[in-house]
Scaffold this active site. Structure first.
Site, mmCIF file in Angstrom:
data_model
loop_
_atom_site.group_PDB
_atom_site.id
_atom_site.type_symbol
_atom_site.label_atom_id
_atom_site.label_comp_id
_atom_site.label_asym_id
_atom_site.label_seq_id
_atom_site.Cartn_x
_atom_site.Cartn_y
_atom_site.Cartn_z
ATOM 1 N N LYS A 156 14.740 5.797 72.265
ATOM 2 C CA LYS A 156 14.578 7.118 71.753
ATOM 3 C C LYS A 156 15.174 7.392 70.348
ATOM 4 O O LYS A 156 16.433 7.063 70.235
ATOM 5 C CB LYS A 156 14.940 8.212 72.663
ATOM 6 C CG LYS A 156 14.628 9.487 72.181
ATOM 7 C CD LYS A 156 15.269 10.774 73.263
ATOM 8 C CE LYS A 156 15.045 11.966 72.827
ATOM 9 N NZ LYS A 156 15.859 13.017 73.621
ATOM 10 N N TYR A 167 19.088 5.398 73.508
ATOM 11 C CA TYR A 167 18.953 6.569 72.749
ATOM 12 C C TYR A 167 19.775 6.462 71.631
ATOM 13 O O TYR A 167 21.082 6.488 71.750
ATOM 14 C CB TYR A 167 19.267 7.689 73.831
ATOM 15 C CG TYR A 167 19.310 9.417 73.298
ATOM 16 C CD1 TYR A 167 18.453 9.636 72.125
ATOM 17 C CD2 TYR A 167 19.776 10.140 73.952
ATOM 18 C CE1 TYR A 167 18.156 10.651 71.595
ATOM 19 C CE2 TYR A 167 19.487 11.532 73.477
ATOM 20 C CZ TYR A 167 18.729 11.845 72.577
ATOM 21 O OH TYR A 167 18.547 13.042 71.996
#
Length: 284
Positions: A160, A132
């Protein structure tokens, strides 16, 4: 084409975890919002304010509710590597099928420290890891070189992407097999157009079917329809993501529709009536 939702964590009116409500909401997202997967215990899920026990209970409850109808990815982020490893191992035992690992925040480690942090977590379980990258929250971005090096780990499989750096994304997409997911709803279509696999969406709580239709139109070569749908979603993205934290606005909309959400935990505060009115208008 994959549409995952970064799911809110429902609480009861007294502020306690609502595991049954989470099951109802998860089933709703799969059945009514075209959701392929759910990301639990992330930022939108108020992970900084939930206990480790609550995180485990949430994973077990949602996994039971959706079965094999949706993939369950669990947040295992921490600025403490040992704690992140514990979260990852617990998530695996509770039924998660993947991990979301955020760049360590607050302490702002070097890129070498970040790489060791993430590989240590990836080595701790058999689950695939999605990185992320959200420097606006963590204070430190994953560099292109670090992403390329992490891509060599057999269990680091995706990103992500909320770094707002399409050049970096394109460079990594061109050089690796990492699966990219847009983590910024305003960039869902642009990132998909340069090779992303799909999205991990906040607005998918209320606009999942439209996001899915937009990605499908692009896959079919109908870029005009994809662009129209992207523009159609823009007021919703603006209302949900810029007027208050996404957790606050999404919970307000879900509560307004009599779906399980409940209150937010401090330091977040609930939406007021003016914000709720604005959210309703945007969704119309």
């Amino acid at each position: 084409m994959t549409m995952l939702v970064a799911m809110v964590t429902p609480f009861r009116n007294d502020g306690s975890l609502d595991a049954e409500g989470a099951q109802t909401l998860a089933a709703y997202l799969v059945e009514n919002q075209a959701c392929d997967g759910l990301v639990l215990n992330g930022t939108t899920g108020e992970a900084p304010t939930t206990t480790d026990e609550e995180k485990e209970t949430l994973i077990r409850a949602v996994a039971e509710a959706v079965g094999d109808r949706a993939t369950i990815i669990a947040g295992a982020g921490s600025f403490d590597t040992r704690h992140a490893v514990e979260l990852a191992r617990t998530a695996e035992k509770a039924g998660a099928e993947g991990l979301l690992v955020v760049t360590p925040y607050y302490s702002r480690p070097t890129q070498e420290g970040i790489r060791h942090h993430i590989t240590t977590i990836a080595d701790a379980t058999a689950l695939p890891v999605t990185l992320y990258d959200i420097p606006a929250r963590t204070g430190t971005a994953l560099t292109t070189d670090t992403l390329l090096r992490l891509a060599e780990h057999p269990r680091v499989t995706g990103v992500k992407d909320a770094a707002y750096d399409l050049l970096k994304s394109a460079e990594v997409l061109a050089a690796t097999g990492l699966r990219y997911y847009s983590g910024a709803d305003e960039l869902n279509l642009p990132l998909y157009a340069i090779g992303a696999t799909g999205v991990i969406s906040t607005i998918g709580h209320v606009a999942g079917t439209t996001i899915k239709a937009m990605l499908h139109a692009y896959d079919q070569g109908d870029t005009r329809t994809a662009t129209v749908l992207h523009h159609h979603l823009t007021p919703i993205v603006s209302a949900i993501m810029t007027k208050a934290p996404g957790t606050v606005t999404v919970k307000a909309l879900l509560n307004d529709r009599s779906l399980p959400a409940g209150p937010v935990r401090l330091p977040l505060v609930p939406a007021d009536t003016d914000l709720l009115s604005h959210l309703r208008q945007a969704c119309e």
